[in-house]
Design a protein around this motif. Structure first.
Motif, PDB file in Angstrom:
ATOM      1  N   LYS A   1       0.806  -1.224   0.000  1.00 45.18           N
ATOM      2  CA  LYS A   1       0.000   0.000   0.000  1.00 45.18           C
ATOM      3  C   LYS A   1       0.838   1.273   0.000  1.00 45.18           C
ATOM      4  CE  LYS A   1      -3.938   2.211   2.258  1.00 45.18           C
ATOM      5  NZ  LYS A   1      -4.942   2.122   3.349  1.00 45.18           N
ATOM      6  N   PRO A   2       1.842   1.417   0.865  1.00 44.82           N
ATOM      7  CA  PRO A   2       2.617   2.668   0.831  1.00 44.82           C
ATOM      8  C   PRO A   2       3.463   2.838  -0.430  1.00 44.82           C
ATOM      9  CG  PRO A   2       3.564   1.113   2.411  1.00 44.82           C
ATOM     10  CD  PRO A   2       2.254   0.550   1.984  1.00 44.82           C
ATOM     11  N   LEU A   3       3.663   1.749  -1.172  1.00 50.42           N
ATOM     12  CA  LEU A   3       4.437   1.825  -2.416  1.00 50.42           C
ATOM     13  C   LEU A   3       3.575   2.185  -3.620  1.00 50.42           C
ATOM     14  CD1 LEU A   3       6.647  -1.354  -2.009  1.00 50.42           C
ATOM     15  CD2 LEU A   3       7.478   0.997  -2.048  1.00 50.42           C
ATOM     16  N   ALA A   4       2.293   1.808  -3.561  1.00 52.38           N
ATOM     17  CA  ALA A   4       1.439   1.925  -4.743  1.00 52.38           C
ATOM     18  C   ALA A   4       1.397   3.345  -5.288  1.00 52.38           C
ATOM     19  CB  ALA A   4       0.027   1.438  -4.408  1.00 52.38           C
ATOM     20  N   GLY A   5       1.274   4.335  -4.413  1.00 56.86           N
ATOM     21  CA  GLY A   5       1.197   5.716  -4.861  1.00 56.86           C
ATOM     22  C   GLY A   5       2.494   6.248  -5.435  1.00 56.86           C
ATOM     23  N   ARG A   6       3.570   5.543  -5.219  1.00 57.22           N
ATOM     24  CA  ARG A   6       4.876   5.976  -5.724  1.00 57.22           C
ATOM     25  C   ARG A   6       5.233   5.324  -7.058  1.00 57.22           C
ATOM     26  NH1 ARG A   6       4.543   6.059  -0.268  1.00 57.22           N
ATOM     27  NH2 ARG A   6       5.517   7.822   0.808  1.00 57.22           N
ATOM     28  N   PHE A   7       4.366   4.436  -7.550  1.00 52.42           N
ATOM     29  CA  PHE A   7       4.604   3.773  -8.833  1.00 52.42           C
ATOM     30  C   PHE A   7       3.376   3.862  -9.738  1.00 52.42           C
ATOM     31  CE2 PHE A   7       7.921   2.003  -6.214  1.00 52.42           C
ATOM     32  CZ  PHE A   7       8.976   1.834  -7.094  1.00 52.42           C
ATOM     33  N   THR A   8       2.683   4.994  -9.697  1.00 54.90           N
ATOM     34  CA  THR A   8       1.500   5.177 -10.535  1.00 54.90           C
ATOM     35  C   THR A   8       1.916   5.408 -11.984  1.00 54.90           C
ATOM     36  OG1 THR A   8       1.506   7.562 -10.162  1.00 54.90           O
ATOM     37  CG2 THR A   8       0.228   6.210  -8.617  1.00 54.90           C
ATOM     38  N   VAL A   9       0.937   5.228 -12.894  1.00 55.35           N
ATOM     39  CA  VAL A   9       1.191   5.476 -14.318  1.00 55.35           C
ATOM     40  C   VAL A   9       1.680   6.906 -14.516  1.00 55.35           C
ATOM     41  CG1 VAL A   9       0.125   5.630 -16.596  1.00 55.35           C
ATOM     42  CG2 VAL A   9      -0.524   3.775 -15.040  1.00 55.35           C
ATOM     43  N   ARG A  10       1.008   7.855 -13.886  1.00 54.65           N
ATOM     44  CA  ARG A  10       1.381   9.265 -14.066  1.00 54.65           C
ATOM     45  C   ARG A  10       2.800   9.528 -13.585  1.00 54.65           C
ATOM     46  NH1 ARG A  10       1.515  13.715 -10.888  1.00 54.65           N
ATOM     47  NH2 ARG A  10       1.203  15.747 -11.902  1.00 54.65           N
ATOM     48  N   ARG A  11       3.125   9.013 -12.411  1.00 53.33           N
ATOM     49  CA  ARG A  11       4.455   9.266 -11.859  1.00 53.33           C
ATOM     50  C   ARG A  11       5.550   8.623 -12.709  1.00 53.33           C
ATOM     51  NH1 ARG A  11       5.569   9.320  -5.368  1.00 53.33           N
ATOM     52  NH2 ARG A  11       7.593  10.368  -5.438  1.00 53.33           N
ATOM     53  N   MET A  12       5.274   7.450 -13.239  1.00 55.38           N
ATOM     54  CA  MET A  12       6.278   6.788 -14.069  1.00 55.38           C
ATOM     55  C   MET A  12       6.459   7.515 -15.399  1.00 55.38           C
ATOM     56  SD  MET A  12       7.504   4.479 -12.162  1.00 55.38           S
ATOM     57  CE  MET A  12       7.188   5.640 -10.806  1.00 55.38           C
ATOM     58  N   ARG A  13       5.363   8.048 -15.949  1.00 57.14           N
ATOM     59  CA  ARG A  13       5.484   8.804 -17.198  1.00 57.14           C
ATOM     60  C   ARG A  13       6.294  10.085 -16.995  1.00 57.14           C
ATOM     61  NH1 ARG A  13      -0.712   7.934 -19.447  1.00 57.14           N
ATOM     62  NH2 ARG A  13      -0.342   5.892 -20.414  1.00 57.14           N
TER      63      ARG A  13
ATOM     64  N   GLY B   1       5.880  -2.529 -10.311  1.00 61.01           N
ATOM     65  CA  GLY B   1       6.680  -1.653 -11.166  1.00 61.01           C
ATOM     66  C   GLY B   1       6.430  -1.822 -12.645  1.00 61.01           C
ATOM     67  N   GLN B   2       5.275  -2.389 -13.026  1.00 59.06           N
ATOM     68  CA  GLN B   2       5.041  -2.672 -14.442  1.00 59.06           C
ATOM     69  C   GLN B   2       5.024  -1.413 -15.300  1.00 59.06           C
ATOM     70  OE1 GLN B   2       0.881  -3.875 -15.573  1.00 59.06           O
ATOM     71  NE2 GLN B   2       0.603  -4.068 -13.372  1.00 59.06           N
ATOM     72  N   GLN B   3       4.503  -0.310 -14.766  1.00 58.72           N
ATOM     73  CA  GLN B   3       4.464   0.912 -15.573  1.00 58.72           C
ATOM     74  C   GLN B   3       5.863   1.491 -15.763  1.00 58.72           C
ATOM     75  OE1 GLN B   3       1.861   1.358 -17.156  1.00 58.72           O
ATOM     76  NE2 GLN B   3       0.496   0.069 -15.941  1.00 58.72           N
ATOM     77  N   LEU B   4       6.696   1.373 -14.747  1.00 56.52           N
ATOM     78  CA  LEU B   4       8.086   1.801 -14.891  1.00 56.52           C
ATOM     79  C   LEU B   4       8.791   0.961 -15.949  1.00 56.52           C
ATOM     80  CD1 LEU B   4      10.618   3.354 -14.071  1.00 56.52           C
ATOM     81  CD2 LEU B   4      10.929   1.719 -12.195  1.00 56.52           C
ATOM     82  N   ALA B   5       8.601  -0.356 -15.899  1.00 53.96           N
ATOM     83  CA  ALA B   5       9.233  -1.238 -16.882  1.00 53.96           C
ATOM     84  C   ALA B   5       8.779  -0.900 -18.288  1.00 53.96           C
ATOM     85  CB  ALA B   5       8.905  -2.703 -16.547  1.00 53.96           C
ATOM     86  N   ARG B   6       7.487  -0.614 -18.449  1.00 52.44           N
ATOM     87  CA  ARG B   6       6.972  -0.271 -19.780  1.00 52.44           C
ATOM     88  C   ARG B   6       7.620   1.007 -20.312  1.00 52.44           C
ATOM     89  NH1 ARG B   6       1.739  -2.602 -17.802  1.00 52.44           N
ATOM     90  NH2 ARG B   6       1.135  -4.195 -19.337  1.00 52.44           N
ATOM     91  N   VAL B   7       7.711   2.027 -19.465  1.00 55.03           N
ATOM     92  CA  VAL B   7       8.322   3.286 -19.903  1.00 55.03           C
ATOM     93  C   VAL B   7       9.775   3.058 -20.297  1.00 55.03           C
ATOM     94  CG1 VAL B   7       9.007   5.610 -19.194  1.00 55.03           C
ATOM     95  CG2 VAL B   7       6.758   4.723 -18.551  1.00 55.03           C
ATOM     96  N   GLU B   8      10.508   2.299 -19.485  1.00 56.26           N
ATOM     97  CA  GLU B   8      11.917   2.032 -19.798  1.00 56.26           C
ATOM     98  C   GLU B   8      12.060   1.301 -21.128  1.00 56.26           C
ATOM     99  OE1 GLU B   8      14.476   1.373 -15.885  1.00 56.26           O
ATOM    100  OE2 GLU B   8      12.633   0.199 -15.832  1.00 56.26           O
TER     101      GLU B   8
END
Length: 400
Positions: free
Chosen positions: A100-112, A345-352
């Protein structure tokens, strides 16, 4: 009926030398016999192997199946619970406490928002590769440094420590070290993370780990969370970049299509994730008797979930063994798992991957293998994450 049920007695199995991107033949054969097979774990305990897409997905979403390490009935001794913070091997509510405390730090918006920085890191890697000149090992010049720098910056790992981190994670996830070497690397990483957590708590900086020190998580929990984020954030993406490039080079018509059409990039990433499925298998244990695929999975039995055969299931994907970057049905693949343990971290991986693959094909239009394909060194099936150990490439100098 049970007498005719297909049985698999040994995993992992080697992949065919001429088809390095396909699941091992034993797994494909099992799926051809049906989506569920009997399986004997290496410790001799009876279990099940799930190879079909629908059944794998259903188990991942079913709370009657547990991820808890101490419940994995695969050896003839009791496994200990996962250390604090290592939430991949836990169920709710413990799992939720850490996620839970990690979820808000790996959002689609934040990763973009990180895309610009990832573009900069990627350009620097490609600049260095170009300046050194061909040939180059794409693993060390491109695939490893990009996700390593990104995840270390996110967590706040000092720049000068990144090399040793990368080496340690390689050691305990590469599948080719002795138990002693593996434990030494794991212990060294744990000790380093303990020091890092203490430093962030004393002097917070602008990074995820420092933010987490402001929660009620203990130092031991933060250490475990950091290990999960570092290992997953580096190793999986690094191997997707290297193995994905290898797959594109072995399918030149697909590489040409990607190079010619930037709009194909997003779909290409999803198709490569489906086609390669570098995170191959995971396990779950039945908490009660569960009817699955016409079989009864008895309480306490551990099932092996084969992601790479699920993502090649012809019942779900048309021509699943063909790499097709224009595929319309790649969405819904299980490369990032499913359910409550779907990759954070799937959205981070996608952006990378979007940034890195796009930059690579644009910068080096004549990129090609520098050795015969059969000489490319691959990770063994014993590795947690499948991938390429070394990918020698070359290109025409002065092209960019």
């Amino acid at each position: 009926m049970n007498e005719s049920l297909h049985t698999v007695t040994a995993l992992p199995a080697a992949r065919p030398a001429d088809r390095p991107f396909d699941p091992p033949a034993e797994l494909l054969d099992a799926r051809r016999h049906g989506p569920i097979s009997r399986y004997t774990h290496p410790g001799g305990r009876p279990g099940w192997l799930i190879t079909g897409y629908d059944l794998v997905r259903s188990v991942l979403a079913d709370p009657r199946f547990s991820s808890r390490r101490e419940l994995m009935n695969v050896v003839d001794f009791e496994l200990p619970p996962a250390p604090p913070g290592e939430f991949l091997l836990m169920d709710d509510p413990q799992h939720r406490r850490y996620r839970k405390p990690l979820a808000g730090r790996f959002t689609v918006r934040r990763m973009r928002l990180l895309a610009e920085r990832i573009e900069q890191i990627t350009a620097e890697c490609l600049d260095a590769m170009e300046q050194t000149g061909p040939p180059a090992d794409l693993v060390t010049a491109f695939a490893k440094p990009i996700p390593t720098i990104v995840i270390c910056e996110l967590l706040g790992v000092p720049y000068e420590d990144r090399g040793s981190f990368q080496e340690q994670i390689d050691t305990f996830m590469g599948g080719e070290t002795s138990e002693e070497e593996l434990m030494a690397a794991y212990t060294a990483t744990q000790e380093y993370l303990a020091e890092l957590v203490a430093a962030k708590r004393a002097n917070p900086t602008d990074d995820v780990l420092s933010e987490l020190t402001g929660t009620d998580l203990t130092d031991e929990e933060l250490k475990g969370i950091s290990l999960i984020l570092l290992a997953a954030g580096f190793d999986t993406t690094a191997n997707m970049l290297s193995l994905g490039t290898f797959a594109l080079l072995r399918n030149p018509e697909q590489m040409a299509a990607l190079r010619a059409d930037p709009a194909l990039t997003d779909g290409a990433v999803e198709e490569l994730l489906r086609y390669l499925s570098v995170a191959k298998t995971f396990m779950r244990t039945a908490l009660e008797d569960v009817e699955l695929g016409g079989r009864t999975i008895e309480a306490g039995t551990t099932v092996v979930l084969s992601y790479h055969t699920a993502n090649r299931d012809p019942e779900r994907f048309a021509d699943p063994d063909v790499l097709d970057l224009r595929r319309q049905d790649a969405g819904g693949h299980l490369a990032f798992s499913h359910g409550i343990h779907q990759c954070l971290g799937q959205q981070l991986a996608r952006v990378e991957m979007r940034v890195a693959f796009r930059a690579l094909v644009d910068r080096f239009p004549t990129l090609r293998l520098a050795v015969p394909a059969e000489e490319v060194r691959l990770r063994p099936e014993t590795a947690d994450i499948y991938g390429v150990k070394s990918l020698p490439v070359t290109w025409d100098k002065g092209e960019s």
